[in-house]
Each structure stands twice: as C-alpha cells, then as structure tokens.
Motif scaffolding. Structure first.
Motif, mmCIF file in Angstrom:
data_model
loop_
_atom_site.group_PDB
_atom_site.id
_atom_site.type_symbol
_atom_site.label_atom_id
_atom_site.label_comp_id
_atom_site.label_asym_id
_atom_site.label_seq_id
_atom_site.Cartn_x
_atom_site.Cartn_y
_atom_site.Cartn_z
ATOM 1 N N GLY A 1 0.804 -1.218 0.000
ATOM 2 C CA GLY A 1 0.000 0.000 0.000
ATOM 3 C C GLY A 1 0.837 1.267 0.000
ATOM 4 N N LEU A 2 1.966 1.244 -0.678
ATOM 5 C CA LEU A 2 2.870 2.381 -0.666
ATOM 6 C C LEU A 2 2.367 3.493 -1.577
ATOM 7 C CD1 LEU A 2 6.309 0.529 -0.816
ATOM 8 C CD2 LEU A 2 5.025 1.270 1.186
ATOM 9 N N ARG A 3 2.708 4.722 -1.200
ATOM 10 C CA ARG A 3 2.308 5.887 -1.964
ATOM 11 C C ARG A 3 3.515 6.792 -2.166
ATOM 12 N NH1 ARG A 3 -3.131 5.650 -2.137
ATOM 13 N NH2 ARG A 3 -3.342 7.727 -3.028
ATOM 14 N N VAL A 4 3.388 7.712 -3.105
ATOM 15 C CA VAL A 4 4.488 8.601 -3.425
ATOM 16 C C VAL A 4 3.935 9.991 -3.709
ATOM 17 C CG1 VAL A 4 4.416 7.948 -5.863
ATOM 18 C CG2 VAL A 4 6.483 8.979 -4.934
ATOM 19 N N GLN A 5 4.670 11.019 -3.299
ATOM 20 C CA GLN A 5 4.260 12.383 -3.579
ATOM 21 C C GLN A 5 4.284 12.614 -5.085
ATOM 22 O OE1 GLN A 5 3.010 14.304 -1.515
ATOM 23 N NE2 GLN A 5 3.779 13.895 0.544
ATOM 24 N N ASN A 6 3.273 13.259 -5.605
ATOM 25 C CA ASN A 6 3.204 13.475 -7.052
ATOM 26 C C ASN A 6 3.683 14.857 -7.467
ATOM 27 O OD1 ASN A 6 1.122 14.964 -6.046
ATOM 28 N ND2 ASN A 6 -0.515 13.849 -7.091
ATOM 29 N N ASP A 7 4.286 15.602 -6.551
ATOM 30 C CA ASP A 7 4.756 16.945 -6.880
ATOM 31 C C ASP A 7 6.250 17.097 -6.623
ATOM 32 O OD1 ASP A 7 4.678 16.761 -4.167
ATOM 33 O OD2 ASP A 7 3.619 18.651 -3.811
#
Length: 297
Positions: free
Chosen positions: A262-268
C-alpha cells in the motif's frame, strides 16, 4: 504461486529446482508473525515509533540503505526448515530465542538507515567509519576484548562498524537485560550508554530516511511506476547495459510489492524520477557485479 501442498511433499532434489518466488510464501499466519510483533512491542516499550517492515528474503539481511528487515524463506515452512537443515546442518534463527536475537540485530541496521545515524559525529567516534562495503566473511576478532558486546556468535560486533552498532543496539533492546551490570567496567558500556541516549532522543520521532515510497499522501506508488515504466526501463537499461526484459521484470516485482504494501508517493516532487531511476540502477549494478545488493546479518 504454488500452494504448499504442491511442493511440500517433493524430494530435496525436486524442491531445490523450485524458485523461491513461486512457492507462495507469506509471513502472515505463521509462527513468525507473533515474534515480529514482539519486536515491535519491544521497540514501543522503549518509546520508539518506527517499526521496520519485515519481508521474506533468501537470508537474514537489511538491504544497504533500506530500513527494512528480511528473514530467510526457510523459516516460513517446516518442509523448508528440513531442507535447510539437511544442507546446512542448522537452521539459523529456528528457535524463538534465536529468532529474536537476530531480529533485534537487524532492527539495529534498520534504525541506522532510517535515521541516518552513521552521519553523526559521535556515532563515528563510538563505532568507527562506516562504508558501503559488505561485512567481511573473514576477520580477526579479539575474543577477550571488552570494547565490544557479545551477542551473536563469532564476536560478530568486531566484524564491521555497522555490526558493532547493530550488536550493541540488540543488547540495549533486549527486555529485562541489565546491560549496565553485565558490561560494568567494559569500554562497550560507553557504546551502550550512547545508544540509550541516542534512542531517547529519537523517541516518538518518524524516520528521516524512507527511500523510494513512504509518503502517507499522494498517488499510489504502483501507479507511479506503471506510468513511468517505459522511461525508467529505458534509462536503467542504458546506464547498466542490462537487457530491458530483465529490468522490466524487476519493475514488475516492484509494482506488485508496492501494491501489497500500500505504498504511496508524492506526485509533486520533481526529483522523484531521478531518485527512483538511480535506485533501480544501483540495484541492477550491484547485482551484476556482486550477485546481491545487501549486507547480510
């Protein structure tokens, strides 16, 4: 993935032909799961908020620079333990006590990376200069030295500055162990006192270094990788001279694992592509030249 019933009855020779990744192994619902939770409880009891993720690997290790623990696949199933014992004459970490000693040691490595401890001047004064060199297979210990704690076999703390820290951390973390009394008069006590002071300063604080994907907000890491898959594959293949289909297989594994966790990453973040490409390039190059990308133990 194969069900356990499909391979557990195989002979040793047949089982050795199976890929580990195809055995369908999971930590959940195994006897290892409560032991992993015990480690997290021990860390919480010390006021430490960071609980390193634990995964299945080919041996005990924490990847260099990555604050995550990998436990060997053969501990997950009795049939694999039997195979390991027949080949190696022992199963490293097979008892709960042995398992926890190794987990505390690996947690030390994970904390070292998560909080970039080796950059601290006092850390270097206490344990020495670290490096990306793997722990040597052969070293000359001083069995009666009082400058190092004794935790794992073979005076392992003397093998490398990072191992010295991990071993000292493990002693410090062990519940109901009076390390001040045990190491009274030892130079190693200074290291234990330093870790006690250092960990108190980290109590309740999140890690400062969680490479690749750790942001609680932003887009899914798997979506990010899928969107940039071709660009990343081409860049890594160009820099490493590795075939694109092999790089693509690695990307597939990273995408699948990102979904599982369930990993996420900043899109900016304008530097995200560069960092991810550099990380994957490092994995590939280390594997090409050494056959692995980790420091064991």
């Amino acid at each position: 993935m194969e069900a356990a019933a499909d391979w557990a009855s195989l002979s040793d020779e047949e089982l050795l032909e199976r890929r580990i990744s195809k055995l369908g192994l999971e930590l959940e619902t195994t006897p290892l799961e409560p032991l992993i939770q015990q480690l997290y409880s021990e860390l919480s009891a010390k006021g430490l908020a960071f609980h390193p993720r634990t995964h299945i690997g080919d041996e005990w290790f924490v990847p260099i620079g990555i604050p995550a623990i990998f436990v060997p696949f053969f501990l997950v199933h009795d049939r694999l333990r039997a195979l390991e014992r027949s080949m190696m004459l022992e199963v490293e970490g097979e008892t709960p006590e042995w398992f926890m000693k190794l987990m505390r040691h690996e947690a030390g490595h994970a904390y070292m990376y998560a909080y970039r401890l080796t950059r601290k001047k006092k850390w270097q004064e206490m344990f020495g200069q670290t490096s990306d060199e793997e722990t040597p297979s052969f070293y000359r210990p001083r069995p009666f030295s009082r400058s190092y704690v004794t935790h794992l076999d073979d005076w392992y703390a003397q093998a490398h500055p990072d191992e010295d820290f991990a071993e000292t951390f493990a002693i410090w973390l062990t519940p109901d162990f009076d390390w001040r009394k045990r190491y009274a008069g030892w130079k190693a006590l200074q290291k234990l006192e330093y870790i006690d002071e250092l960990m108190r300063s980290l109590a309740g604080k999140p890690p400062v270094h969680m490479p690749l994907f750790s942001a609680p907000a932003g887009i899914k890491a798997s979506s990010y990788l899928r969107q940039r898959r071709r660009r990343l594959m081409n860049s890594v293949a160009q820099f490493t001279n590795e075939r694109k289909f092999r790089v693509n297989k690695l990307l597939t594994r990273l995408i699948d694992r990102s979904d599982e966790l369930g990993l996420r990453v900043q899109n900016d973040d304008p530097q995200q592509d560069f960092r991810v490409a550099s990380y994957i390039t490092t994995l590939v190059m280390n594997y090409l030249f050494t056959g692995k990308f980790k420091r064991t133990k």
